[in-house]
Design a protein around this motif. Structure first.
Motif, PDB file in Angstrom:
ATOM      1  N   THR A  54       0.831  -1.207   0.000  1.00  0.00           N
ATOM      2  CA  THR A  54       0.000   0.000   0.000  1.00  0.00           C
ATOM      3  C   THR A  54       0.866   1.258   0.000  1.00  0.00           C
ATOM      4  OG1 THR A  54      -0.071   0.045   2.397  1.00  0.00           O
ATOM      5  CG2 THR A  54      -1.865  -1.125   1.290  1.00  0.00           C
ATOM      6  N   VAL A  55       0.214   2.369  -0.287  1.00  0.00           N
ATOM      7  CA  VAL A  55       0.842   3.695  -0.240  1.00  0.00           C
ATOM      8  C   VAL A  55      -0.074   4.585   0.600  1.00  0.00           C
ATOM      9  CG1 VAL A  55       1.536   5.709  -1.596  1.00  0.00           C
ATOM     10  CG2 VAL A  55       1.879   3.402  -2.513  1.00  0.00           C
ATOM     11  N   THR A  56       0.505   5.303   1.540  1.00  0.00           N
ATOM     12  CA  THR A  56      -0.279   6.240   2.350  1.00  0.00           C
ATOM     13  C   THR A  56       0.062   7.676   1.944  1.00  0.00           C
ATOM     14  OG1 THR A  56      -0.449   4.710   4.194  1.00  0.00           O
ATOM     15  CG2 THR A  56      -0.779   7.040   4.684  1.00  0.00           C
ATOM     16  N   LEU A  57      -0.980   8.443   1.697  1.00  0.00           N
ATOM     17  CA  LEU A  57      -0.816   9.844   1.283  1.00  0.00           C
ATOM     18  C   LEU A  57      -1.564  10.735   2.270  1.00  0.00           C
ATOM     19  CD1 LEU A  57      -1.831   9.349  -2.477  1.00  0.00           C
ATOM     20  CD2 LEU A  57       0.502   9.564  -1.620  1.00  0.00           C
ATOM     21  N   SER A  58      -0.998  11.889   2.579  1.00  0.00           N
ATOM     22  CA  SER A  58      -1.780  12.879   3.315  1.00  0.00           C
ATOM     23  C   SER A  58      -2.871  13.385   2.382  1.00  0.00           C
ATOM     24  CB  SER A  58      -0.887  14.038   3.760  1.00  0.00           C
ATOM     25  OG  SER A  58      -0.541  14.825   2.624  1.00  0.00           O
ATOM     26  N   LEU A  59      -3.909  14.012   2.937  1.00  0.00           N
ATOM     27  CA  LEU A  59      -4.974  14.531   2.069  1.00  0.00           C
ATOM     28  C   LEU A  59      -4.420  15.579   1.115  1.00  0.00           C
ATOM     29  CD1 LEU A  59      -7.972  14.772   4.576  1.00  0.00           C
ATOM     30  CD2 LEU A  59      -7.431  12.976   2.906  1.00  0.00           C
ATOM     31  N   THR A 104      -4.916   5.524   2.617  1.00  0.00           N
ATOM     32  CA  THR A 104      -4.051   4.426   2.176  1.00  0.00           C
ATOM     33  C   THR A 104      -4.702   3.721   0.996  1.00  0.00           C
ATOM     34  OG1 THR A 104      -3.189   4.140   4.409  1.00  0.00           O
ATOM     35  CG2 THR A 104      -2.968   2.273   2.894  1.00  0.00           C
ATOM     36  N   ILE A 105      -3.970   3.653  -0.101  1.00  0.00           N
ATOM     37  CA  ILE A 105      -4.479   2.955  -1.286  1.00  0.00           C
ATOM     38  C   ILE A 105      -3.476   1.890  -1.695  1.00  0.00           C
ATOM     39  CG2 ILE A 105      -5.818   4.950  -2.098  1.00  0.00           C
ATOM     40  CD1 ILE A 105      -3.596   5.512  -4.134  1.00  0.00           C
ATOM     41  N   SER A 106      -3.887   0.980  -2.557  1.00  0.00           N
ATOM     42  CA  SER A 106      -2.974  -0.075  -2.973  1.00  0.00           C
ATOM     43  C   SER A 106      -1.857   0.523  -3.830  1.00  0.00           C
ATOM     44  CB  SER A 106      -3.725  -1.156  -3.747  1.00  0.00           C
ATOM     45  OG  SER A 106      -4.096  -0.657  -5.017  1.00  0.00           O
ATOM     46  N   ARG A 107      -0.692  -0.101  -3.742  1.00  0.00           N
ATOM     47  CA  ARG A 107       0.452   0.315  -4.567  1.00  0.00           C
ATOM     48  C   ARG A 107       0.078   0.253  -6.057  1.00  0.00           C
ATOM     49  NH1 ARG A 107       5.044   3.036  -5.028  1.00  0.00           N
ATOM     50  NH2 ARG A 107       5.529   2.442  -2.873  1.00  0.00           N
ATOM     51  N   SER A 108      -0.702  -0.767  -6.442  1.00  0.00           N
ATOM     52  CA  SER A 108      -1.024  -0.900  -7.876  1.00  0.00           C
ATOM     53  C   SER A 108      -1.916   0.258  -8.329  1.00  0.00           C
ATOM     54  CB  SER A 108      -1.671  -2.251  -8.172  1.00  0.00           C
ATOM     55  OG  SER A 108      -2.978  -2.299  -7.648  1.00  0.00           O
ATOM     56  N   LEU A 109      -2.858   0.686  -7.485  1.00  0.00           N
ATOM     57  CA  LEU A 109      -3.694   1.834  -7.857  1.00  0.00           C
ATOM     58  C   LEU A 109      -2.830   3.096  -7.915  1.00  0.00           C
ATOM     59  CD1 LEU A 109      -6.304   3.334  -8.452  1.00  0.00           C
ATOM     60  CD2 LEU A 109      -6.789   3.371  -5.990  1.00  0.00           C
ATOM     61  N   TYR A 110      -1.955   3.253  -6.930  1.00  0.00           N
ATOM     62  CA  TYR A 110      -1.080   4.425  -6.921  1.00  0.00           C
ATOM     63  C   TYR A 110      -0.254   4.480  -8.210  1.00  0.00           C
ATOM     64  CZ  TYR A 110       2.588   7.681  -5.531  1.00  0.00           C
ATOM     65  OH  TYR A 110       3.466   8.743  -5.494  1.00  0.00           O
ATOM     66  N   ASP A 111       0.318   3.335  -8.578  1.00  0.00           N
ATOM     67  CA  ASP A 111       1.142   3.299  -9.789  1.00  0.00           C
ATOM     68  C   ASP A 111       0.311   3.616 -11.025  1.00  0.00           C
ATOM     69  OD1 ASP A 111       3.322   2.691  -8.226  1.00  0.00           O
ATOM     70  OD2 ASP A 111       3.287   0.534  -8.686  1.00  0.00           O
ATOM     71  N   ASP A 112      -0.925   3.098 -11.064  1.00  0.00           N
ATOM     72  CA  ASP A 112      -1.796   3.372 -12.217  1.00  0.00           C
ATOM     73  C   ASP A 112      -2.106   4.864 -12.313  1.00  0.00           C
ATOM     74  OD1 ASP A 112      -1.844   0.719 -12.856  1.00  0.00           O
ATOM     75  OD2 ASP A 112      -3.889   0.341 -12.132  1.00  0.00           O
ATOM     76  N   GLY A 140     -13.850  11.668  -1.496  1.00  0.00           N
ATOM     77  CA  GLY A 140     -14.371  10.303  -1.510  1.00  0.00           C
ATOM     78  C   GLY A 140     -13.415   9.342  -0.806  1.00  0.00           C
ATOM     79  N   GLU A 141     -12.143   9.437  -1.142  1.00  0.00           N
ATOM     80  CA  GLU A 141     -11.136   8.565  -0.514  1.00  0.00           C
ATOM     81  C   GLU A 141     -11.067   8.846   0.985  1.00  0.00           C
ATOM     82  OE1 GLU A 141      -9.465   6.475  -2.798  1.00  0.00           O
ATOM     83  OE2 GLU A 141      -8.995   5.370  -0.965  1.00  0.00           O
ATOM     84  N   ARG A 142     -11.028  10.117   1.339  1.00  0.00           N
ATOM     85  CA  ARG A 142     -10.980  10.553   2.741  1.00  0.00           C
ATOM     86  C   ARG A 142     -12.160   9.988   3.545  1.00  0.00           C
ATOM     87  NH1 ARG A 142     -13.097  16.457   3.119  1.00  0.00           N
ATOM     88  NH2 ARG A 142     -14.980  15.217   2.870  1.00  0.00           N
ATOM     89  N   ASP A 143     -13.330   9.957   2.913  1.00  0.00           N
ATOM     90  CA  ASP A 143     -14.535   9.518   3.616  1.00  0.00           C
ATOM     91  C   ASP A 143     -14.719   7.999   3.580  1.00  0.00           C
ATOM     92  OD1 ASP A 143     -14.850  12.193   4.048  1.00  0.00           O
ATOM     93  OD2 ASP A 143     -16.790  12.372   3.047  1.00  0.00           O
ATOM     94  N   GLY A 144     -13.694   7.285   3.130  1.00  0.00           N
ATOM     95  CA  GLY A 144     -13.746   5.824   3.158  1.00  0.00           C
ATOM     96  C   GLY A 144     -14.608   5.227   2.066  1.00  0.00           C
ATOM     97  N   CYS A 145     -14.874   6.002   1.022  1.00  0.00           N
ATOM     98  CA  CYS A 145     -15.718   5.559  -0.081  1.00  0.00           C
ATOM     99  C   CYS A 145     -14.820   5.281  -1.286  1.00  0.00           C
ATOM    100  CB  CYS A 145     -16.741   6.651  -0.377  1.00  0.00           C
ATOM    101  SG  CYS A 145     -17.863   6.250  -1.702  1.00  0.00           S
ATOM    102  N   ALA A 146     -14.135   4.118  -1.246  1.00  0.00           N
ATOM    103  CA  ALA A 146     -13.111   3.820  -2.262  1.00  0.00           C
ATOM    104  C   ALA A 146     -13.678   3.841  -3.675  1.00  0.00           C
ATOM    105  CB  ALA A 146     -12.479   2.463  -1.969  1.00  0.00           C
ATOM    106  N   SER A 147     -14.962   3.446  -3.807  1.00  0.00           N
ATOM    107  CA  SER A 147     -15.525   3.390  -5.159  1.00  0.00           C
ATOM    108  C   SER A 147     -15.725   4.786  -5.753  1.00  0.00           C
ATOM    109  CB  SER A 147     -16.848   2.612  -5.151  1.00  0.00           C
ATOM    110  OG  SER A 147     -17.805   3.281  -4.366  1.00  0.00           O
ATOM    111  N   HIS A 148     -15.675   5.822  -4.918  1.00  0.00           N
ATOM    112  CA  HIS A 148     -15.702   7.192  -5.420  1.00  0.00           C
ATOM    113  C   HIS A 148     -14.468   7.968  -4.980  1.00  0.00           C
ATOM    114  CE1 HIS A 148     -19.954   6.368  -6.277  1.00  0.00           C
ATOM    115  NE2 HIS A 148     -19.771   7.241  -7.226  1.00  0.00           N
ATOM    116  N   GLY A 149     -13.366   7.239  -4.797  1.00  0.00           N
ATOM    117  CA  GLY A 149     -12.143   7.871  -4.342  1.00  0.00           C
ATOM    118  C   GLY A 149     -11.156   8.089  -5.481  1.00  0.00           C
ATOM    119  N   LEU A 150      -9.873   7.982  -5.148  1.00  0.00           N
ATOM    120  CA  LEU A 150      -8.814   8.281  -6.122  1.00  0.00           C
ATOM    121  C   LEU A 150      -8.884   7.368  -7.338  1.00  0.00           C
ATOM    122  CD1 LEU A 150      -5.833   8.831  -3.646  1.00  0.00           C
ATOM    123  CD2 LEU A 150      -7.309  10.550  -4.729  1.00  0.00           C
ATOM    124  N   TRP A 151      -9.440   6.190  -7.123  1.00  0.00           N
ATOM    125  CA  TRP A 151      -9.589   5.233  -8.220  1.00  0.00           C
ATOM    126  C   TRP A 151     -10.358   5.853  -9.395  1.00  0.00           C
ATOM    127  CZ3 TRP A 151     -14.325   2.906  -9.700  1.00  0.00           C
ATOM    128  CH2 TRP A 151     -14.185   1.898 -10.655  1.00  0.00           C
TER     129      TRP A 151
END
Lengths: 339, 339
Positions: free
Chosen positions: A3-8, A322-330, A39-50
């Motif tokens: 995983t990768v952790t980013l500040s907001l 915190t998001i997956s490394r693969s999503l971060y790389d994408d 979206g990511e901040r609020d724990g809603c991954a399906s509407h987050g950075l993805w």
């Protein structure tokens, strides 16, 4: 999973950079980055950075403008219209919001119709600002025709989310944001990404048979939540955020996409109701009665809609996301400046 | 089962007579008789003639006025208020309707708040007249606290129906009217009357355990439809047709009843939106796009909400309505003039 952790702030800056490097001007990049970070901040991954993957993909397919600025119209005493001119809904919403609030306060209730927008964001973000202004908000939008009506076998409705927000003095608002499908499209795509089967009841295959295979559902049809009742609500969203405001149904949006795989295109309807205008001096007393209902709900061990989202928000503000490394790389790979 | 068949005129006349003989004045008797006859006519037994037993029971318990006439207020540019003054909602609705229609046409959207009403009627009857005026209608009302929230164990919400109507040129309107509970209270009572078990998922007993026994559910709690999503919708109805309009929640309505077993008491919110004001000259074109969605829905073999109701209506207008002999006898026995 790595995983990768980013500040907001880091998540927002990365999103902005990727969007600007893919043809979104500063105003659009800022509003979209703000939304996916929220979206990511609020724990809603399906509407987050993805979602950056999809929004940039839509841009590269030529199905969203990164430049067009919205035009806001004072259409009727209680109607605001905003023409997004083929760009993202978020900037049109932000620019129309002050007039919507003004009209709701003056008239008691008002409607905002956003037209010709690409809608790719979580709807809770379109009711929360109304609650911050002390108003009740309702928002809905069609999407692409991915969902079969109850008793049907082919996609006709979109996932057609409906969001509702209620202001609470000194507390996070009561907000729900629900797809009228059994699950959000994004959740099915996340199952596909992770290779996990779907819960039963989410969809049917091309032959109309129940399946838990995410790919088969994406090629077949999703199902509404709650059978005929959820299906009826999905139809309501099609109608009031489609033909009523002169914009596309989900079937028309998908046809417009011409197989490009872009995000849904069409309209959004937002209603704002002013408790102060309905209740006058008695507003505080009556809103306190709503608080008693919330207390009883929580005393039973039931969860307040949106509660989890605001807890996630507090945590994310402290600890980042915190998001997956693969999503971060994408996401990083979307940057034209990146290798 | 022994049955009795009545023409619609006979059903209406019987209803009127029973109501007048139980302390309802002519105006209230006519509006209630019209409503329960319409429910029976439209094949909606749970809101049909059977409701006379409950409405008269509520009258005999002193929990509804049969005399008070509603007062209609022009409350704000887009808000009509109607104070039912402890009587049935129907007359208040009928007297406020012209101003609601006028405000919706003038402003694009308008709201009607009915306060201090006993609500005992099918909500579809409160959106159909709006569709006849070419408007889109949305109506909702709390009831008594009979339904546990998703994840909860005790009654908190009412059955909290939500109705939606969409006008169709030259065709019956698209109308749905759904309890946000898994079933209407009346359906559970009809199961109790007929001694048949409930479908699974309708309710829980006093200990919070699932049961199909109608009596155990009536003493325990009904469940929302569609899990957390239906529960969130039930909460929305509580809020916007309760505290937002200065009226009771379902828990407050039940407390007000003081165990008398009367019908729910409180408020109703009706929204009206005018397609002509949203769309101007393009209204007919856009409404035609809604018709294409309806056609595709029917082409799949799915049913249009309300379709069954309008088929039943046509049949009832030809053949009258058929109810059980025992229900007929119970209704006739309500008449003070009867032996």
């Amino acid at each position: 999973m790595e995983t990768v952790t980013l500040s907001l702030a880091e998540a927002y800056a990365l999103s902005c950079r990727v969007l600007r490097e893919n043809g979104f001007n500063d105003a659009h990049a800022a509003s979209i980055a703000d939304n996916v970070t929220a979206g990511e901040r609020d724990g809603c991954a399906s509407h987050g950075l993805w979602r950056l993957l999809g929004i940039v993909g839509t841009r590269r397919k030529g199905k969203i403008s990164g430049e067009a600025l919205p035009v806001v119209f004072d259409h009727a005493p209680a109607i605001v219209r905003a023409d997004a001119r083929g760009a993202c809904s978020l900037l049109a919403y932000a620019r129309a919001l002050p007039l919507l609030i003004e009209k709701a306060r003056a008239n008691g209730i008002a409607a905002l119709a956003i037209n010709r927008c690409v809608h790719y964001s979580a709807l809770f973000a379109d009711v929360e600002p109304l609650t911050q202004a002390g108003l009740v908000g309702i928002a809905c939008t069609p999407s692409h025709a991915w969902v079969a009506p109850a008793g049907g076998i082919r996609p006709l409705f979109g996932t057609n989310p409906l969001a509702f927000g209620w202001p609470r003095a000194g507390k996070p608002p009561f907000i729900f944001d629900m797809a009228t499908s059994a699950a959000a499209r994004g959740e099915i795509q996340l199952h596909l990404r992770s290779g996990t089967p779907l819960p039963p009841g989410w969809g049917i295959d091309r032959e109309g048979l129940p399946t838990t295979d995410p790919q088969a559902v994406l090629e077949g049809a999703m199902l509404p939540f709650g059978g005929h009742k959820g299906s009826a609500l999905a139809a309501m969203v099609e109608l009031i955020a489609g033909p009523l405001i002169g914009d596309m149904t989900s079937a028309e949006s998908l046809a417009w996409d011409e197989g490009a795989g872009g995000a849904p295109y069409g309209g959004e309807l937002v209603l704002a109701l002013d408790p102060a205008r309905f209740l006058g001096d008695a507003a505080a007393d009556h809103l306190a009665r709503a608080e008693r209902m919330f207390s009883e709900l929580q005393a039973q061990g039931a969860r307040l809609p949106g509660e989890r989202r605001f807890l996630a928000r507090q945590r994310s503000e402290r600890e980042g996301v915190t998001i997956s490394r693969s999503l971060y790389d994408d996401i990083v790979a979307l940057s034209r400046a990146a290798p």
